[in-house]
Design an enzyme around this catalytic site. Structure first.
Site, short mmCIF file in Angstrom:
data_model
loop_
_atom_site.label_atom_id
_atom_site.label_comp_id
_atom_site.label_asym_id
_atom_site.label_seq_id
_atom_site.Cartn_x
_atom_site.Cartn_y
_atom_site.Cartn_z
N GLY A 103 15.00 55.91 25.62
CA GLY A 103 15.17 56.59 26.90
C GLY A 103 16.41 56.07 27.61
O GLY A 103 16.81 54.92 27.40
N GLN B 90 22.31 54.44 34.33
CA GLN B 90 22.58 53.39 33.34
C GLN B 90 23.94 53.53 32.69
O GLN B 90 24.42 52.59 32.06
CB GLN B 90 21.50 53.40 32.25
CG GLN B 90 20.13 52.97 32.77
CD GLN B 90 19.14 52.90 31.64
OE1 GLN B 90 18.53 53.90 31.28
NE2 GLN B 90 18.97 51.72 31.06
N CYS C 62 14.46 47.30 28.52
CA CYS C 62 15.40 48.22 29.17
C CYS C 62 16.80 47.93 28.65
O CYS C 62 17.20 46.77 28.56
CB CYS C 62 15.35 48.02 30.68
SG CYS C 62 16.49 49.08 31.58
N LEU C 63 17.55 48.97 28.30
CA LEU C 63 18.91 48.79 27.78
C LEU C 63 19.83 48.12 28.80
O LEU C 63 20.84 47.54 28.43
CB LEU C 63 19.50 50.13 27.33
CG LEU C 63 18.77 50.82 26.16
CD1 LEU C 63 19.39 52.18 25.87
CD2 LEU C 63 18.79 49.94 24.92
N HIS D 248 9.42 55.08 33.31
CA HIS D 248 10.53 54.13 33.27
C HIS D 248 11.85 54.82 33.65
O HIS D 248 12.62 54.32 34.47
CB HIS D 248 10.62 53.53 31.86
CG HIS D 248 11.68 52.48 31.67
ND1 HIS D 248 11.38 51.16 31.38
CD2 HIS D 248 13.03 52.56 31.73
CE1 HIS D 248 12.52 50.48 31.27
NE2 HIS D 248 13.54 51.30 31.47
N GLU D 249 12.10 56.00 33.06
CA GLU D 249 13.38 56.69 33.30
C GLU D 249 13.43 57.32 34.69
O GLU D 249 14.48 57.31 35.35
CB GLU D 249 13.64 57.75 32.22
CG GLU D 249 13.70 57.21 30.78
CD GLU D 249 14.55 55.96 30.63
OE1 GLU D 249 15.55 55.81 31.34
OE2 GLU D 249 14.19 55.11 29.78
N HIS E 69 14.36 54.82 37.12
CA HIS E 69 15.81 54.57 37.16
C HIS E 69 16.51 55.50 38.14
O HIS E 69 17.38 55.07 38.90
CB HIS E 69 16.43 54.76 35.77
CG HIS E 69 16.42 53.53 34.91
ND1 HIS E 69 16.94 52.32 35.32
CD2 HIS E 69 15.96 53.32 33.65
CE1 HIS E 69 16.80 51.43 34.34
NE2 HIS E 69 16.20 52.01 33.32
ZN LIG Z 1 15.61 51.16 31.57
#
Ligand SMILES: [Zn+2]
Length: 171
Positions: A46, A51, A93-94, A135-136, A139
């Site tokens: 995701g 991000q 998380c990236l 989660h997304e 963000h």
């Molecule tokens: Zn994330």
């Protein structure tokens, strides 16, 4: 399609609400494609536009990480319509490499948004997909999973992450 640099915890773009997209046009579709390419390269399941440093309400999810085109989700202005129950599993998380935590998420969510064609999409999700949506969508609201941990864990992880952000994320 291009791989964009992923911004890390501490960058202001990750900690403020993103703006709604007014028109789903070619520039938005190109951005969604870049997000998907960037997510696959990471790799991840995701990614949200903040991000890659873009403060817009766009998310992409693909639990198959490029294996199954039917699982690709590109959503503009996503919102959670309904949430039900609870689940708790480890997330990463990236934008926060090397850290994981287990925030409480709904067991089941209904999510609405616009697809790349500008038409409405509604998804009902459980398990990993429900967690990925939450989660997304967090963000684009300016939250990361760390913000959803219990207060004690949150403060501990935040202290470590602030130090990491000050010293630079270069591995
Ligand atoms: Zn994330």
């Amino acid at each position: 399609m291009a791989i964009r640099p992923i911004v890390r915890y501490g960058d202001p773009v990750l900690h403020a609400p993103a703006a709604a997209v007014e028109t789903v046009d070619d520039s938005i579709r190109a951005l969604l494609d870049d997000m998907l390419t960037t997510m696959y390269a990471a790799p991840g399941i995701g990614l949200a536009a903040p991000q890659i440093g873009v403060p817009l309400r766009l998310i992409v999810i693909d639990l198959s990480v490029g294996e199954d085109p039917a699982q690709v989700i590109k959503l503009v202005n996503p919102e959670v319509l309904e949430r039900e129950g609870e689940q708790k599993h480890e997330e990463g998380c990236l934008s926060i490499p090397g850290y994981a935590g287990s925030p409480t998420r709904p067991a089941r969510v209904t999510v609405r948004g616009l697809g790349p064609d500008g038409d409405e999409r509604v998804y009902t999700a459980t398990e990993l997909l429900a967690r990925a949506f939450c989660h997304e969508i967090d963000h684009v609201d300016g939250f990361v999973f760390v913000d959803r941990l219990s207060p004690l864990k949150r403060d501990l992880v935040r202290r470590k992450l602030r130090r990491r952000a000050r010293e630079g994320w270069e591995e």
